[in-house]
Write a protein that holds these residues in place. Structure first.
Motif, mmCIF file in Angstrom:
data_model
loop_
_atom_site.group_PDB
_atom_site.id
_atom_site.type_symbol
_atom_site.label_atom_id
_atom_site.label_comp_id
_atom_site.label_asym_id
_atom_site.label_seq_id
_atom_site.Cartn_x
_atom_site.Cartn_y
_atom_site.Cartn_z
ATOM 1 N N TYR A 8 41.779 55.155 79.977
ATOM 2 C CA TYR A 8 41.829 54.664 81.232
ATOM 3 C C TYR A 8 40.654 54.720 81.854
ATOM 4 O O TYR A 8 39.714 55.450 81.405
ATOM 5 C CB TYR A 8 42.779 55.881 82.172
ATOM 6 C CG TYR A 8 42.557 55.668 83.583
ATOM 7 C CD1 TYR A 8 43.552 54.735 84.388
ATOM 8 C CD2 TYR A 8 41.672 56.393 84.405
ATOM 9 C CE1 TYR A 8 43.542 54.487 85.580
ATOM 10 C CE2 TYR A 8 41.804 56.073 85.632
ATOM 11 C CZ TYR A 8 42.553 55.256 86.528
ATOM 12 O OH TYR A 8 42.466 54.743 87.659
ATOM 13 N N HIS A 9 40.377 53.594 82.565
ATOM 14 C CA HIS A 9 39.162 53.526 83.402
ATOM 15 C C HIS A 9 39.458 53.194 84.644
ATOM 16 O O HIS A 9 40.296 52.224 85.094
ATOM 17 C CB HIS A 9 38.236 52.328 82.603
ATOM 18 C CG HIS A 9 37.743 52.706 81.163
ATOM 19 N ND1 HIS A 9 38.466 52.483 80.318
ATOM 20 C CD2 HIS A 9 36.500 53.036 80.751
ATOM 21 C CE1 HIS A 9 38.034 52.794 79.277
ATOM 22 N NE2 HIS A 9 36.695 52.978 79.410
ATOM 23 N N GLY A 10 38.588 54.254 85.373
ATOM 24 C CA GLY A 10 39.011 53.915 87.086
ATOM 25 C C GLY A 10 37.989 54.081 87.886
ATOM 26 O O GLY A 10 36.903 54.882 87.585
ATOM 27 N N TYR A 11 38.025 53.324 89.113
ATOM 28 C CA TYR A 11 36.967 53.221 90.254
ATOM 29 C C TYR A 11 37.535 53.653 91.464
ATOM 30 O O TYR A 11 38.510 53.201 91.859
ATOM 31 C CB TYR A 11 36.254 52.328 90.244
ATOM 32 C CG TYR A 11 35.264 51.754 91.346
ATOM 33 C CD1 TYR A 11 34.370 52.839 91.798
ATOM 34 C CD2 TYR A 11 35.424 50.859 92.096
ATOM 35 C CE1 TYR A 11 33.513 52.500 92.791
ATOM 36 C CE2 TYR A 11 34.642 50.506 93.313
ATOM 37 C CZ TYR A 11 33.725 51.407 93.633
ATOM 38 O OH TYR A 11 32.826 51.271 94.644
ATOM 39 N N SER A 12 36.969 54.868 92.003
ATOM 40 C CA SER A 12 37.653 54.976 93.402
ATOM 41 C C SER A 12 36.388 55.456 94.531
ATOM 42 O O SER A 12 35.743 56.280 94.189
ATOM 43 C CB SER A 12 38.529 56.397 93.338
ATOM 44 O OG SER A 12 39.107 56.632 94.800
ATOM 45 N N ARG A 67 34.031 43.709 83.749
ATOM 46 C CA ARG A 67 32.719 43.572 83.948
ATOM 47 C C ARG A 67 32.270 44.266 85.244
ATOM 48 O O ARG A 67 31.250 45.233 85.333
ATOM 49 C CB ARG A 67 32.406 42.099 84.131
ATOM 50 C CG ARG A 67 32.620 41.145 83.037
ATOM 51 C CD ARG A 67 32.120 39.865 83.198
ATOM 52 N NE ARG A 67 32.633 39.047 84.391
ATOM 53 C CZ ARG A 67 33.662 38.312 84.192
ATOM 54 N NH1 ARG A 67 34.353 38.355 83.102
ATOM 55 N NH2 ARG A 67 33.875 37.720 85.036
ATOM 56 N N ALA A 68 33.318 44.737 86.178
ATOM 57 C CA ALA A 68 32.789 45.383 87.569
ATOM 58 C C ALA A 68 32.607 46.934 86.846
ATOM 59 O O ALA A 68 31.719 47.431 87.565
ATOM 60 C CB ALA A 68 34.025 45.151 88.393
ATOM 61 N N PHE A 69 33.570 47.044 86.165
ATOM 62 C CA PHE A 69 33.330 48.747 85.723
ATOM 63 C C PHE A 69 32.107 49.086 85.086
ATOM 64 O O PHE A 69 31.373 49.963 85.391
ATOM 65 C CB PHE A 69 34.668 49.190 85.035
ATOM 66 C CG PHE A 69 34.698 50.650 84.665
ATOM 67 C CD1 PHE A 69 35.215 51.415 85.728
ATOM 68 C CD2 PHE A 69 33.943 51.070 83.669
ATOM 69 C CE1 PHE A 69 35.362 52.830 85.308
ATOM 70 C CE2 PHE A 69 33.910 52.616 83.326
ATOM 71 C CZ PHE A 69 34.601 53.395 84.461
ATOM 72 N N ASP A 70 31.768 48.193 84.071
ATOM 73 C CA ASP A 70 30.662 48.299 83.336
ATOM 74 C C ASP A 70 29.438 48.343 84.394
ATOM 75 O O ASP A 70 28.495 49.034 83.965
ATOM 76 C CB ASP A 70 30.535 47.260 82.433
ATOM 77 C CG ASP A 70 31.482 47.297 81.107
ATOM 78 O OD1 ASP A 70 31.889 48.483 80.948
ATOM 79 O OD2 ASP A 70 31.547 46.215 80.361
#
Length: 207
Positions: free
Chosen positions: A41-45, A181-184
């Motif tokens: 899982y990769h997440g952004y909060s 791409r946004a997460f990176d």
């Protein structure tokens, strides 16, 4: 990060709006089932603590706000129980979680100091006690290489869940690559380890 075209959870997402109309319990139960079958899982909060790292009191306060906005059944305790149950999967059977929190998530006043102080203390404890968890904090004044957007989660590289006032949205088409791409780019602005602990500790002292 896993290859976006790798095999992952089922690509047909639940009907999140219909589940929410039944209450937070069914919605959170369906989300926990998704987390259970996810390996990576990769997440952004940006402005809330990630769900799997929430304390019970914090989760109840967040879901109370959801219930009040959407005027759905007030099964807050059931929803909170399902939400905090996700934490059991962190590090279980080789699962990995790479999570980015905006500094604002540490400052957003959910439930006031009586809720926020234990929540921030829980984050500090979890950073050193949960294998498989990589937690990054994006300082408020960090230089970004991508414009800010909604929080999102990437499940096994092939499925994205986005939440907001409009409700939940499941994305499995070519837009998944956009979220990779946004997460990176977001993680380029994040701090980890002792630097991340320092940001959390500073927020705790100010709470």
């Amino acid at each position: 990060m896993p290859d976006p075209v790798s095999a992952g959870p089922a690509t047909s997402g639940p009907d999140w709006p219909a589940l929410l109309r039944q209450g937070t319990g069914p919605t959170q139960a369906a989300f926990r089932a998704l987390v259970e079958q996810t390996r990576h899982y990769h997440g952004y909060s940006p402005d809330l603590v990630w769900g799997s790292l929430q304390t019970r009191a914090y989760a109840e306060e967040v879901l109370r706000l959801v219930v009040d906005l959407h005027a759905v059944p007030r099964d807050i305790e059931a929803g909170a129980a399902e939400r905090v149950a996700r934490a059991r999967y962190i590090g279980q059977d080789g699962r990995t979680y790479h999570v980015l929190l905006g500094e604002q998530a540490l400052l957003t006043g959910i439930g006031g100091p009586a809720v926020m102080r234990p929540q921030l203390e829980h984050l500090l404890e979890t950073m050193s006690s949960r294998p498989g968890l990589r937690l990054g904090i994006i300082p408020a004044r960090a230089r970004l290489t991508v414009y800010p957007g909604d929080g999102f989660g990437i499940f096994d590289g092939a499925r994205v869940e986005v939440e907001g006032y409009r409700g939940g949205e499941t994305i499995t088409d070519e837009r998944v690559h956009l979220f990779h791409r946004a997460f990176d780019r977001l993680r380029e602005s994040a701090v980890y380890g002792e630097d991340a602990r320092a940001v959390i500790t500073s927020a705790l002292r100010a709470t």
